[in-house]
Design an enzyme around this catalytic site. Structure first.
Site, short mmCIF file in Angstrom:
data_model
loop_
_atom_site.label_atom_id
_atom_site.label_comp_id
_atom_site.label_asym_id
_atom_site.label_seq_id
_atom_site.Cartn_x
_atom_site.Cartn_y
_atom_site.Cartn_z
N ARG A 1 0.81 -1.23 0.00
CA ARG A 1 0.00 0.00 0.00
C ARG A 1 0.83 1.27 0.00
O ARG A 1 0.35 2.31 -0.38
CB ARG A 1 -0.96 0.00 1.18
CG ARG A 1 -1.97 -1.10 1.05
CD ARG A 1 -3.09 -1.04 2.04
NE ARG A 1 -3.77 -2.33 1.99
CZ ARG A 1 -3.58 -3.31 2.87
NH1 ARG A 1 -2.77 -3.13 3.89
NH2 ARG A 1 -4.20 -4.45 2.73
N VAL A 2 2.06 1.21 0.46
CA VAL A 2 2.83 2.46 0.48
C VAL A 2 4.14 2.37 -0.29
O VAL A 2 4.76 3.38 -0.60
CB VAL A 2 3.14 2.91 1.94
CG1 VAL A 2 1.89 3.30 2.66
CG2 VAL A 2 3.89 1.84 2.70
#
Ligand code: ATP
Ligand code: MG
Length: 579
Positions: free
Chosen positions: A441-442
């Protein structure tokens, strides 16, 4: 009337006993009875009266004595040369005003590593308790009439009535660079058979996670050296990325490869083994040693043979060690292998403590044990030194089911997961990353520009290919377009297959991705791996300057790209001729 026991390592003479009793009577009453025991484990003198324990350690004895009379001490030392003879009236008087009083409880029951202790009304949750001498337990349940504590040292029984003292602190472990290259147990004791540990600091194993204001966005890549992961599920420094899959699907191998890839980078690695077989740990150590990755690595090991309490505290110990490095401004990679066994150890403890159990017999706070651990990973702000902890927790699933209790918990805590599939692993796709179910996600914002640009389509294409392959395996007729996608997919899968322990550099990953993106259409499926390897060495030999720049900056400039275009053309022509 009170019975007072005086313990010392050396017996007192009658004269000394007399003087000592004189000194102690004001404290214990005129009618106190004194008993003397010699215990060679005692360092100094211990006075117990069943309710309190007063310790006079040698250092404080000498200090107090010094204060009393500088000249006297020299004289005494010179005259007697040993400690008991120092028990003069002056000394006892000097000590009287400042004894340390410790609350003392007694063990009234104990089984399976859980002790029931009475007489510790001021005990705090999670406090470290000393049981007898040199054995420790952690206070887990504070009840109205007793405390339940889990033993963390030793396996054999504790006697009924053993004295228990509160230490007023929680478990502390040694931290700092003396640990690098060492294998320690969850209490920070070396277990690698080498000499003792050099450390100048200890740290509690639990501490609050860094505050939001002290954190910064994840923006720097942490390269695992595994092409499939760095391109499709990239990891950034300060991120928490879960590695999840069934047993024997290469979970540990991915984490270990990531550690090996940090060997010449400035990243400290910590590997926490939780409840693993001693054999697997030995294998892992020799793998790290042979790859020269041990020098910047710390191993915190609790084996399946250790009690549940030790297995339970292992990840917190590793995290405390990581935090110390992070606060010094260093980057740390920590692997928790694995949190399923950690949850199981906690379940065992909770059941023994008779805490109410919930889903799958785990206690209600099993989410919290993992969230408070993983929240301690962070990218600190520049003001706080800019260090980071990147966490790679591992979870083992049963029959690929990621909707079980512990997997869903940890999935929701982490910033993404690398999902490994048994079927892929057995069909030879290794690492067996399922691109459809894996996500970071990052990490995307932390990727090297060259890798980000070249791999933007790869994930979707590969997921599309796996889906198509599933449909077409029934032997139905396929059109040319589908055929092309299938062929390209197979080629990519072959290229992404990577041996363990052979991490790629940024330059190699960028060039492989460049080739995947459209330079393989004329190459035979069976030769694609050799072709791409050959091209990489060819390019290294003709244009090392570009390789060096790619390695250093991770940016694919227009010049490098056109140099690659030329080289790929030449290489393809030579290949066609050879054919
Ligand atoms: P466990 O559930 O027992 O912890 P695991 O999921 O951690 O297993 P590993 O121990 O990493 O799996 O790997 C299982 C086996 O697969 C090992 O024998 C390892 O050598 C092999 N293996 C892992 N990755 C690869 C790879 N990329 N190429 C070839 N073999 C591999
Ligand atoms: Mg494993």
């Amino acid at each position: 009337m009170r019975n007072v026991t005086v313990k010392s390592s050396v017996p007192f003479t009658t004269a000394q006993k007399k003087r000592l009793e004189e000194g102690l009577r004001p404290r214990y009453g005129e009618d106190a009875d004194f008993f003397y025991t010699v215990d060679d484990k005692v360092f100094g003198v211990i006075v117990e009266d069943g309710e309190t324990v007063v310790e006079y350690d040698v250092v404080s004895l000498i200090k107090a004595f010094r204060k009393q009379s500088e000249s006297l001490v020299d004289e005494r030392f010179a005259a007697a040369g040993e400690l008991p003879s120092m028990w003069t009236k002056e000394l006892v008087d000097a000590l009287r005003p400042t004894p340390t009083t410790v609350q003392c409880g007694r063990v009234i029951a104990g089984a399976d590593g859980i002790l029931t202790v009475v007489g510790l009304p001021d005990c705090r949750y999670y406090e470290l308790l000393e049981v007898g001498r040199g054995r420790y337990a952690i206070a887990m349940n504070l009840l109205t009439d007793c405390v339940k504590a889990m033993l963390i040292t030793g396996k054999d029984g504790v006697e009924y009535g053993a004295l228990v003292k509160g230490t007023g602190k929680i478990v502390e472990v040694p931290v700092g660079k003396g640990l690098l290259g060492r294998v320690v147990n969850p209490l920070g004791k070396p277990i690698d058979g080498d000499e003792g540990l050099f450390f100048d600091k200890v740290r509690p194993i639990e501490s609050p996670a860094p505050k939001i204001i002290d954190r910064e966005k994840v923006s720097r890549p942490l390269m695992t050296g595994i092409l499939a992961i760095d391109s499709m599920v990239p990891i950034g420094k300060g991120q928490r990325e879960l590695i999840i899959g069934d047993r024997q699907t290469g979970k540990t191998s991915i984490a270990v490869d990531a550690i090996i890839n940090q060997r010449d980078k400035d990243v400290v690695c910590i590997y926490v083994a939780i409840g693993q077989r001693a054999g697997s740990v030995t294998k892992l150590i020799s793998k790290l040693k042979s790859s020269d990755a041990m020098k910047n690595t710390v191993l915190v090991v609790s084996t399946a043979d250790d009690n549940a309490a030790l297995q339970y505290i292992a990840p917190y110990t590793g995290c405390a060690m990581a935090e110390e490095f992070m606060e010094q401004g260093k980057d740390v990679l920590i692997v928790y292998d694995d949190l399923t066994k950690h949850a199981n150890a906690y379940r065992t403890i909770s059941l023994l403590l008779k805490r109410p159990s919930g889903r799958e017999a785990y206690p209600g706070d099993v989410f919290y044990i993992h969230s408070r651990l993983l929240e301690r990973s962070a990218q600190l702000s520049a003001k706080k030194g800019g260090g980071s902890i990147t966490a790679l927790p591992i979870i083992e699933t049963q029959a690929g089911d990621i909707s079980q209790y512990i997997p869903t918990n940890v999935i929701s805590i982490t910033d993404g997961q690398i999902y490994l599939e048994s079927e892929l692993f057995h069909s030879g796709v290794r690492p067996a990353v399922n691109v459809g179910l894996s996500v970071s996600r990052v990490g995307g914002s932390a990727q090297y520009p060259a890798i980000r640009k070249l791999s933007s389509k790869l994930r979707l294409d590969l997921a599309h290919f796996r889906e198509l392959a599933l449909f077409t395996q029934f032997g139905s007729e396929v059109d040319d377009d589908t055929k092309r996608i299938l062929e390209q997919g197979e080629k990519v899968t072959t290229i992404l297959t990577q041996k363990e322990g052979e991490p790629f550099g940024v330059d190699k990953e960028a060039i492989y991705l460049y080739m995947i993106g459209g330079k393989l259409s004329d190459v035979d499926k069976s030769e694609v791996k050799k072709y791409i390897e050959g091209f990489y060495s060819y390019f290294c030999s003709i244009d090392y300057a570009s390789i060096r720049e790619l390695k250093k900056t991770g940016v694919m400039t227009d010049e490098i790209r056109s140099a690659l275009d030329d080289a790929a053309r030449d290489y393809a022509t030579a290949y066609a001729k050879k054919k």
